[in-house]
Design a protein around this motif. Structure first.
Motif, PDB file in Angstrom:
ATOM      1  N   VAL A 248      23.333 -60.970  23.819  1.00  0.00           N
ATOM      2  CA  VAL A 248      24.368 -60.576  22.873  1.00  0.00           C
ATOM      3  C   VAL A 248      24.999 -59.300  23.427  1.00  0.00           C
ATOM      4  O   VAL A 248      24.463 -58.202  23.247  1.00  0.00           O
ATOM      5  CB  VAL A 248      23.791 -60.347  21.463  1.00  0.00           C
ATOM      6  N   GLU A 249      26.126 -59.451  24.096  1.00  0.00           N
ATOM      7  CA  GLU A 249      26.661 -58.354  24.891  1.00  0.00           C
ATOM      8  C   GLU A 249      27.141 -57.152  24.079  1.00  0.00           C
ATOM      9  O   GLU A 249      27.060 -56.022  24.558  1.00  0.00           O
ATOM     10  CB  GLU A 249      27.794 -58.867  25.787  1.00  0.00           C
ATOM     11  N   TYR A 250      27.602 -57.350  22.863  1.00  0.00           N
ATOM     12  CA  TYR A 250      28.065 -56.187  22.096  1.00  0.00           C
ATOM     13  C   TYR A 250      26.877 -55.317  21.661  1.00  0.00           C
ATOM     14  O   TYR A 250      27.040 -54.118  21.412  1.00  0.00           O
ATOM     15  CB  TYR A 250      28.916 -56.618  20.893  1.00  0.00           C
TER      16      TYR A 250
ATOM     17  N   TYR B  20      25.715 -53.870  25.555  1.00  0.00           N
ATOM     18  CA  TYR B  20      26.651 -52.890  26.120  1.00  0.00           C
ATOM     19  C   TYR B  20      27.749 -52.586  25.094  1.00  0.00           C
ATOM     20  O   TYR B  20      28.888 -53.037  25.245  1.00  0.00           O
ATOM     21  CB  TYR B  20      27.292 -53.423  27.401  1.00  0.00           C
ATOM     22  N   PRO B  21      27.421 -51.860  24.036  1.00  0.00           N
ATOM     23  CA  PRO B  21      28.409 -51.628  22.967  1.00  0.00           C
ATOM     24  C   PRO B  21      29.659 -50.901  23.436  1.00  0.00           C
ATOM     25  O   PRO B  21      30.725 -51.047  22.823  1.00  0.00           O
ATOM     26  CB  PRO B  21      27.624 -50.792  21.951  1.00  0.00           C
ATOM     27  N   GLU B  22      29.555 -50.147  24.529  1.00  0.00           N
ATOM     28  CA  GLU B  22      30.717 -49.421  25.021  1.00  0.00           C
ATOM     29  C   GLU B  22      31.673 -50.328  25.794  1.00  0.00           C
ATOM     30  O   GLU B  22      32.834 -49.969  26.032  1.00  0.00           O
ATOM     31  CB  GLU B  22      30.269 -48.258  25.916  1.00  0.00           C
ATOM     32  N   LEU B  23      31.222 -51.519  26.166  1.00  0.00           N
ATOM     33  CA  LEU B  23      32.047 -52.428  26.969  1.00  0.00           C
ATOM     34  C   LEU B  23      32.543 -53.645  26.193  1.00  0.00           C
ATOM     35  O   LEU B  23      33.583 -54.211  26.521  1.00  0.00           O
ATOM     36  CB  LEU B  23      31.258 -52.914  28.191  1.00  0.00           C
ATOM     37  N   TYR B  24      31.793 -54.064  25.183  1.00  0.00           N
ATOM     38  CA  TYR B  24      32.128 -55.289  24.451  1.00  0.00           C
ATOM     39  C   TYR B  24      32.369 -54.966  22.980  1.00  0.00           C
ATOM     40  O   TYR B  24      31.425 -54.655  22.248  1.00  0.00           O
ATOM     41  CB  TYR B  24      30.997 -56.315  24.586  1.00  0.00           C
ATOM     42  N   PRO B  25      33.627 -55.046  22.532  1.00  0.00           N
ATOM     43  CA  PRO B  25      33.947 -54.723  21.141  1.00  0.00           C
ATOM     44  C   PRO B  25      33.182 -55.615  20.160  1.00  0.00           C
ATOM     45  O   PRO B  25      33.175 -56.840  20.291  1.00  0.00           O
ATOM     46  CB  PRO B  25      35.452 -54.983  21.052  1.00  0.00           C
ATOM     47  N   LYS B  26      32.566 -54.976  19.212  1.00  0.00           N
ATOM     48  CA  LYS B  26      31.740 -55.689  18.239  1.00  0.00           C
ATOM     49  C   LYS B  26      32.546 -56.713  17.448  1.00  0.00           C
ATOM     50  O   LYS B  26      32.104 -57.862  17.274  1.00  0.00           O
ATOM     51  CB  LYS B  26      31.101 -54.665  17.298  1.00  0.00           C
ATOM     52  N   VAL B  27      33.719 -56.329  16.975  1.00  0.00           N
ATOM     53  CA  VAL B  27      34.524 -57.231  16.140  1.00  0.00           C
ATOM     54  C   VAL B  27      34.894 -58.492  16.908  1.00  0.00           C
ATOM     55  O   VAL B  27      34.809 -59.614  16.385  1.00  0.00           O
ATOM     56  CB  VAL B  27      35.794 -56.510  15.639  1.00  0.00           C
TER      57      VAL B  27
ATOM     58  N   ASP C 291      25.282 -58.097  11.035  1.00  0.00           N
ATOM     59  CA  ASP C 291      26.601 -57.658  11.490  1.00  0.00           C
ATOM     60  C   ASP C 291      27.717 -58.611  11.090  1.00  0.00           C
ATOM     61  O   ASP C 291      28.898 -58.284  11.268  1.00  0.00           O
ATOM     62  CB  ASP C 291      26.596 -57.489  13.016  1.00  0.00           C
ATOM     63  N   GLY C 292      27.362 -59.799  10.602  1.00  0.00           N
ATOM     64  CA  GLY C 292      28.420 -60.672  10.104  1.00  0.00           C
ATOM     65  C   GLY C 292      28.502 -62.064  10.689  1.00  0.00           C
ATOM     66  O   GLY C 292      29.468 -62.787  10.427  1.00  0.00           O
TER      67      GLY C 292
END
Length: 339
Positions: free
Chosen positions: A100-102, A105-112, A138-139
């Motif tokens: 789950v990339e977000y 790497y939260p700084e690279l893959y936008p969560k939304v 998270d939805g």
């Protein structure tokens, strides 16, 4: 009919290619038909990339279920096109999520964007209960199936490992996840295999207890990892344990189990919980505990761990966890009323 889509890409010493190839192998054994595509398709200068995707999906018909391995690291346009094309055929599509990339790497893959991507599938498969809980919180609103430990194709016949206090550590040796190796004391024997994103000239020094063995092929690893324990640890050189590693099912876990090695991991991680529940290794809270923990191990304590791992090793080598989860996902997809 049911299908498994996998991206084609060059071989690597990182856990990028093999996990997807292994999944395709095991799911073909239970009747899923393989579909392959070049993940660099949109960058080949071929203006008919959409036509090539349509050709790949040619066998897919209404009522079928397609399992799609992600992330593919293909252009997002390709990802979206495949999902939409499957739905246009009135078929269902399942995301078999390796990472789950977000969250990774939260700084690279936008969560939304990633949540919208996951919700575009009909069913989502992830490897651990904590990971499922995280994306649900998270939805992600789709049915979620837990896949468990990855199947691992290991051509070498199982051989019972011998007792030693050696630790084997294999994987991508990036500083943010393997920087702790610079602090390994001489009282430990840690054998390290892999590279730092393909580079064997590591960007950080290694501690006196580390022997760096460079990159090895799967066959070489099978001949080398014949004793001691497999180590799973993701920590930088500032004692910061990676949050994602606490919920992820590392592919190296299956490597160690396939070769019969008991595993050592962080007590608070999903893998640590699995180790404790199934008695297939040891757990510690901090690396500083390892010298004492290993010093207490003997052939008498090692034997029962090896016996437990042997039973699980057979399941890992046959891909049973992966196959069972895929069948559950197919059934869940069939239960969904078309929107």
């Amino acid at each position: 009919m049911n299908f498994i889509i996998s991206p084609l890409q060059a071989a690597s010493d990182q856990a990028v290619v093999k996990p997807k190839e292994d999944v395709a192998h095991y799911l073909q054994q239970i009747g899923l038909q393989p579909l392959w595509y070049n993940r660099f398709i949109k960058f080949e200068g071929d203006g008919d990339w959409a036509g090539r995707i349509e050709g790949m999906l040619g066998p897919v018909q209404a009522g079928d279920v397609v399992i799609y391995q992600t992330p593919t690291y293909a252009d997002i346009t390709i990802e979206k096109y495949i999902i939409e094309a499957v739905h246009q055929r009135h078929a269902k599509i399942v995301a078999l999520v390796h990472d789950v990339e977000y969250l990774r790497y939260p700084e690279l893959y936008p969560k939304v964007e990633w949540l919208a991507y996951l919700n575009s599938f009909d069913v989502v498969m992830v490897s651990t209960v904590p990971m499922a809980a995280a994306i649900k919180a998270d939805g992600v609103k789709r049915p979620i199936i837990i896949s468990g430990p990855w199947g691992y194709v290991e051509p070498m016949t199982y051989r019972q490992p011998s007792f030693s206090r050696t630790l084997h550590y294999a994987g991508n040796l990036m500083k943010w996840k393997s920087g702790f190796l610079r602090h390994v004391p001489a009282s430990l024997d840690v054998q390290v295999y892999g590279s730092e994103n393909g580079q064997t000239n590591l960007s950080y020094p290694l501690g006196p207890g580390v022997t760096y063995r460079g990159t090895m092929s799967q066959a070489q690893l099978g001949l080398t990892l014949t004793h001691g324990f497999g180590l799973i640890w993701d920590e930088d050189d500032q004692d910061h344990y990676a949050a994602y590693a606490r919920i992820n099912q590392a592919h190296k876990f299956s490597l160690y189990l396939a070769l019969g090695l008991p595993v050592i991991a962080n007590r608070e991680s999903a893998i640590g919980a699995y180790i404790e529940q199934n008695h297939v290794g040891l757990v510690v809270d901090r690396l500083a505990q390892l010298p004492d923990v290993l010093a207490a191990q003997t052939e008498v304590t090692y034997g029962p761990l090896v016996d437990q791992v042997k039973a699980l090793s057979a399941l890992i080598r046959s891909g049973r966890h992966t196959q069972l989860a895929a069948l559950k996902a197919v059934l869940a997809a069939h239960d969904i009323t078309s929107e």
